[in-house]
Design an enzyme around this catalytic site. Sequence first.
Site, PDB file in Angstrom:
ATOM      1  N   ASP A  89       0.855  -1.190   0.000  1.00 35.44           N
ATOM      2  CA  ASP A  89       0.000   0.000   0.000  1.00 35.44           C
ATOM      3  C   ASP A  89       0.890   1.238   0.000  1.00 35.44           C
ATOM      4  OD1 ASP A  89      -2.965   0.916   0.525  1.00 35.44           O
ATOM      5  OD2 ASP A  89      -1.680   2.198   1.753  1.00 35.44           O
ATOM      6  N   GLU A 119      -4.764   2.208  -4.376  1.00 37.04           N
ATOM      7  CA  GLU A 119      -3.298   2.284  -4.396  1.00 37.04           C
ATOM      8  C   GLU A 119      -2.662   1.003  -3.866  1.00 37.04           C
ATOM      9  OE1 GLU A 119      -4.533   4.175  -0.435  1.00 37.04           O
ATOM     10  OE2 GLU A 119      -5.324   3.942  -2.448  1.00 37.04           O
TER      11      GLU A 119
END
Length: 767
Positions: free
Chosen positions: A631, A674
Amino acid sequence: MAAKKDTKPGKRSAKKRDSGDALRLREERFRSLLDLSAEWYWEQDENYRFTLITGAGFGKTGIDPQQYLGTMRWDHGAVPVGDGGSWDKHKAGLKARQPFANYVFKRLNPRGELRYISTTGQPVFDGKKRFKGYRGTARDITAGVRAEQLLRLEHAVNRSLAEADSVSVALREVIHAICSTEGWECGRYFRVDEKAGALRLDESWGVPETEIQQFLERSNQRSHDIGYKPGVGLMGQVWQSGQPLWVADVNQDARALRAAFTIDAGIRGGFVFPVKSEGKTIGVLAFNNREVRYPEERLLKAIHVIGAQIGQFLQRKQAEEERRLFRVALDDSADMILLVDRNTMRYVDVNQTVCKLLGYSREELLRMGPQDLLPESRGELAQAHDELIANPSRPSGMRSYFRCKDGSRMPFESTRHVLRSGNSYIIAAICRDIRERLAAEETQRQQVALIAQSAEKDKLLRLFYDLPFVGLAVTSPTSKRWLQVNDYMCEMLGYPREELMELAWTEITHPDDLAANLALFKRLAAGEFDSFQFDKRFLRKDGGIVDTTMECRCMRRRDGSVETVVIMVQNITERKRTEAALKRAFDDLQQQAITDSLTGLYNRRFLHEVLPRELTRAHRKKTPVAVMMIDIDHFKRVNDTYGHETGDRVLKEIALLIKATVRASDICCRYGGEEISVVLPEAPIEGARRRAEAIRAAIEKHVISFPAQKRISVTVSLGVAVYPDHGGDAEALLRAADKALYEAKNGGRNCVVVRAGSVAALQETVS
């Protein structure tokens, strides 16, 4: 006594001075408070005319307070936000001497900027309770109002895109939403016409007024006639630069094309912005007004998000439309198209032509496999498929027959192609019904036999001319020259008969096919066989290439030597083109189905397909499989600070960096937002941890450069779980990796957390 009289006036004077000083001090404090506050103070007389406006907050509106002294609040074009835009209710409240709080109205400042003002006031009475006017405070609330309006606009655009049945309806609804929310009188969407190299008007909306509707009609006509070229006019400049452009008055700006119809319609304000997909401008949205409209920074920032939303929608709809058209083309094809999953040996898709010719419904066929329709066994077919998978570039043809539902047999000829589907393969078979062709070939064979037996030249020529849709030729195995050709052969190759007869067949054979063709003729001459079939490409006189399928039969002398070779040639160029186009379409659809369009990595759907297969293989081989969840730290800040286009660029670069850091056998997928996941086959805990740390360190050092000296660095948090210690199936393993990622983020970010079996998680934090 005199002394006492002298002291009393002095005391009164001192008291008066003290009182004046206190008043001045209170006034100074009041002014300081107003200077520090976003609000300002105002007073009105009994006729509601301003007599005082003071405070630094007023200056931030861009309005000169002096020009409002002696006027009323509703002068200078001010309009209430509520009450239907009418001052009547407010005036009635003033007449009744009622206080009011947070009354909101809007007005343009001298720079043409729309400002929203919230004011609170109360009536003033003198000692005899006579009304003397109003006094109160006000503040500029434009920032809050615009933020709320733009948020509503984004939601309206999202809703329009989500609820629309088609691209056309969606674009009209989006244009309408922007016009309604932002006060534009009309809007137009121009798509990029790559072939014409111009922008073409696709959709528009405008208020139902004659001038605006005429403006849209003339704009549509201009778009149809010549379009908007790159760099020409506002639309062309936005297309070329990829940046939004706001013009306060198109009649005063040299960049605008001040066409007569624009002047006639009274168009003044213009705002144009790009619609992008994957960083490329695919269209332009233009909005216009008959009033001067000055640029607004907040809308310019918000429009990047809106443009990206529309671009993603158009890309998705285009992909859906391409799939729909492909499905239509598939079903309209005269050829039978069947897709076979190699693992299950079952059909995963067939077109309508298969159903029509074989008599089965699509549902019935999807419960069957090729072994149910062909004379070959499952094992034989599986072996043929494996050979094709091992050598996918090698041409793979097949001639056999299908067993139809009514018990009849249908002979066919096919080509087969390999399509990758994760770690499995799909075999695409394109088959053609050859019943009519086989009947025609039998007739041709009989005629050719007559030709071979005939010694009469006139009869020979007549029979050649009687075959108009098949190329027929006779050649000598020694000279390799044509001894005779029919009209169709000449037409197919583009040569006059006399010119073609002067050429050897080797001269017009495609160089890549010549060696194989000569080898077959050599074996024919050696007596290995009397006939053969061969797919071959000829070179036309105009330089074009003709794909053909040939059947060659030799006429031997008594000693067994070859006297002549009779050739039947069928033009299959269109079929080859169809097969190639279908293969490209299959490949494109397959890639779209498993690939994330922004990063180029595999998508979440593919991850859920490939991970169970990897775990099955690992179970069989007794090897571990690691799953890594990655992440990007504080990614929302990147989007909020620099915009979504910059965020997309960051995400793409990080994805490329991760892919470059892991092994070729590791599988990288965009899990969502993301978040990126990596499947690492045969990776034990320590090996996975080292690889995760290598990714973290590489990203921490990486700097992403943008134009205008902008440079961005980001860090990532990583969570790792390993099969079979942390999960016995794909779902459990992903949950474990996600939990490790959560611990990494809670542990300060920019770190790796690896689940370590039944022991406490190992966390390594890197400063």
